[in-house]
Design a protein around this motif. Structure first.
Motif, PDB file in Angstrom:
ATOM      1  N   PHE A   1      -0.706  10.197 -10.203  1.00 58.95           N
ATOM      2  CA  PHE A   1      -1.301   8.989  -9.623  1.00 58.95           C
ATOM      3  C   PHE A   1      -0.823   8.846  -8.189  1.00 58.95           C
ATOM      4  O   PHE A   1       0.357   9.086  -7.889  1.00 58.95           O
ATOM      5  N   ILE A   2      -1.737   8.419  -7.328  1.00 61.22           N
ATOM      6  CA  ILE A   2      -1.381   8.298  -5.914  1.00 61.22           C
ATOM      7  C   ILE A   2      -0.491   7.079  -5.688  1.00 61.22           C
ATOM      8  O   ILE A   2       0.468   7.134  -4.936  1.00 61.22           O
ATOM      9  N   ASP A   3      -0.789   5.973  -6.410  1.00 60.83           N
ATOM     10  CA  ASP A   3      -0.001   4.754  -6.235  1.00 60.83           C
ATOM     11  C   ASP A   3       1.342   4.889  -6.982  1.00 60.83           C
ATOM     12  O   ASP A   3       1.371   5.180  -8.180  1.00 60.83           O
ATOM     13  N   ASP A   4       2.437   4.646  -6.265  1.00 65.49           N
ATOM     14  CA  ASP A   4       3.774   4.789  -6.870  1.00 65.49           C
ATOM     15  C   ASP A   4       3.949   3.886  -8.095  1.00 65.49           C
ATOM     16  O   ASP A   4       4.534   4.296  -9.098  1.00 65.49           O
ATOM     17  N   CYS A   5       3.469   2.618  -7.989  1.00 72.36           N
ATOM     18  CA  CYS A   5       3.662   1.656  -9.099  1.00 72.36           C
ATOM     19  C   CYS A   5       2.938   2.143 -10.349  1.00 72.36           C
ATOM     20  O   CYS A   5       3.454   2.055 -11.454  1.00 72.36           O
ATOM     21  N   ILE A   6       1.718   2.634 -10.179  1.00 77.54           N
ATOM     22  CA  ILE A   6       0.933   3.109 -11.322  1.00 77.54           C
ATOM     23  C   ILE A   6       1.603   4.340 -11.917  1.00 77.54           C
ATOM     24  O   ILE A   6       1.740   4.484 -13.135  1.00 77.54           O
ATOM     25  N   ARG A   7       2.033   5.240 -11.040  1.00 76.84           N
ATOM     26  CA  ARG A   7       2.669   6.479 -11.528  1.00 76.84           C
ATOM     27  C   ARG A   7       3.899   6.165 -12.371  1.00 76.84           C
ATOM     28  O   ARG A   7       4.128   6.744 -13.415  1.00 76.84           O
TER      29      ARG A   7
END
Ligand SMILES: Cc1cc2nc3c(=O)[nH]c(=O)nc-3n(C[C@H](O)[C@H](O)[C@H](O)COP(=O)(O)OP(=O)(O)OC[C@H]3O[C@@H](n4cnc5c(N)ncnc54)[C@H](O)[C@@H]3O)c2cc1C
Length: 301
Positions: free
Chosen positions: A55-61
Motif C-alpha cells: 500500500f502506498i499510504d503508510d497508515c493503510i499499510r
C-alpha cells in the motif's frame, strides 16, 4: 476541520478534528480501493504468477491485517475488479502476495503489468481458516491446483509459528509437474522433519520423481491422531467430496474440517447478493466454511 484536510486528502477526519487512523479509514468506506504498488512479480508456472503489493499510504499499510483464507478485491483502473485470495502469511507485514491465474480479461491485464505500477485493493474480506482454534493441534492441509493460493497463507503462517502447532501434514496435488507452484519452497520443506509433505501429480513426466496419482492417494499412508486433528482444504470443486471422504475414513471430526469456496462475487461485503448460496453469502459467511456449513452449499459436495 484542520487546515490540512483538503478535498484531495486521503486522510479523512472525524468531526472531532482527529485524523482517522488506518484501520478506521479502511472501515469507513469498504468500497474504496486503496492504491498499492506492485513491488515484485514472480512467474510460478506458464499461467500463474505471484504478485507482491505494498500500500502506498503508510497508515493503510500498517493497519492492514488479514487471516489466512481471507481475500481482497483487486482493482485495475479502467479494467475492473476481482476477488483474489491473499497468499502471504499474516506474520509477514508491510506487503501482501496474491497468486493469480491468467483466466480472462482482468487477470490477463494484471499479467501484463510491471513492477512499480499502481492497482487498487480493498479488504481484507470474508472469514478465513480458524487459525486460533488450530493452535496446539495437528493440522492436515490438502490443496489441489490453484487451491494452494489461499492455503499457502495458512501453511506459511503455521511455518512461522511452528511451535504453536502439533504434527503438520501437507498434501498438494497438481495435474502435471509443470503446474506445481512454489516448487522451491516445497522442495526445501521436503527435508524438514517437522513437516510431512506429499506432492503428487496426476500425470508424471521425466522431470518428476515424486508421487503419481490423485491428491487422495497419500491418505493411504497417513497416520492421523483423529481426536487432535484439524483438516483444511482448497481446490477444484470435484476434489472436495473425495478429500472429505478420506478425512472421514481417518475419523477426523466433521466439526474440524474446513474448506474454502470460490463463487462469482462482486461487492465482497454481503450487499450485492452475487455470491449468495441458499441463506449464506460466500463473501462474508465464507469463503472458508466448515463441513456442516459446506454440506448445505449446493453442488459443493
Ligand atoms: C473468494 C475468491 C478468491 C479467489 N482467489 C483467487 C486467487 O487466489 N487466484 C486466482 O487466480 N483467482 C482467484 N479467484 C478467481 C478470480 O476472481 C477469477 O479468476 C477472476 O475474477 C477472473 O477474471 P477474468 O476477467 O480474468 O476472467 P473472466 O473472463 O471473468 O473468467 C475467466 C474464467 O474464469 C472463471 N471465473 C471467473 N470468476 C470466477 C470465480 N470467482 N470463481 C471461479 N471461476 C471464475 C469464468 O467462469 C471463466 O471460465 C478467486 C475468486 C473468489 C471468489
Amino acid at each position: 476541520m484542520p487546515a490540512s484536510a483538503t478535498a484531495v486528502s486521503i486522510h479523512p477526519f472525524r468531526e472531532s478534528g482527529r485524523a482517522l487512523n488506518g484501520a478506521e479509514m479502511m472501515h469507513a468506506n469498504p468500497y474504496r480501493p486503496w492504491p498499492a504498488r506492485i513491488t515484485s512479480i514472480t512467474e510460478l508456472t506458464a499461467t500463474e504468477t505471484l504478485f507482491e503489493f505494498r500500500f502506498i499510504d503508510d497508515c493503510i499499510r500498517e493497519a492492514f491485517h488479514h487471516e489466512p483464507g481471507q481475500f481482497v478485491e483487486l482493482s485495475l483502473f479502467g479494467v475492473g475488479e476481482a476477488p483474489i485470495s491473499i497468499s502471504s502469511s499474516p506474520t509477514k507485514e508491510g506487503f501482501i502476495e496474491l497468486c493469480v491465474r491468467r483466466a480472462g480479461r482482468f487477470t490477463e491485464r494484471l499479467h501484463q503489468m510491471q513492477c512499480g505500477e499502481i492497482v487498487g485493493i480493498r479488504g481484507p474480506f470474508g472469514r478465513g481458516f480458524p487459525l486460533e482454534a488450530m493452535r496446539g493441534h495437528d493440522v492436515l492441509l490438502v490443496a489441489g491446483g490453484l487451491g494452494i493460493a489461499p492455503l499457502r497463507s495458512l501453511i506459511n503462517n503455521i511455518h512461522d509459528e511452528r511451535s504453536d502447532f502439533g504434527k503438520v501434514t501437507i498434501i498438494y496435488g497438481s495435474r502435471n509437474p509443470s503446474e506445481v507452484m512454489f516448487r522451491h519452497q516445497f522442495e526445501m520443506w521436503r527435508h524438514r522433519k517437522d513437516f510431512d509433505l506429499y506432492l503428487t501429480v496426476d500425470h508424471a513426466d521425466d522431470s518428476w520423481d515424486g508421487e503419481v496419482g490423485l491428491v487422495t492417494r497419500p491418505f493411504a499412508n497417513l497416520q492421523i491422531d483423529a481426536d487432535n486433528t484439524f483438516g483444511a482444504l482448497c481446490g477444484p470443486p470435484v476434489m472436495y467430496r473425495f478429500v472429505v471422504e478420506e478425512m472421514r475414513k481417518k475419523h477426523i471430526s466433521y466439526d474440524r474440517i474446513y474448506m474454502s469456496f470460490e463463487r462469482h462475487m462482486k461487492c465482497g461485503v454481503g450487499k450485492c447478493g452475487h455470491c449468495q448460496i441458499g441463506h449464506q453469502y460466500c463473501c462474508i459467511d465464507g469463503p472458508v466454511f466448515n463441513y456442516w456449513e459446506a454440506k448445505n452449499i449446493q453442488e459443493s459436495m
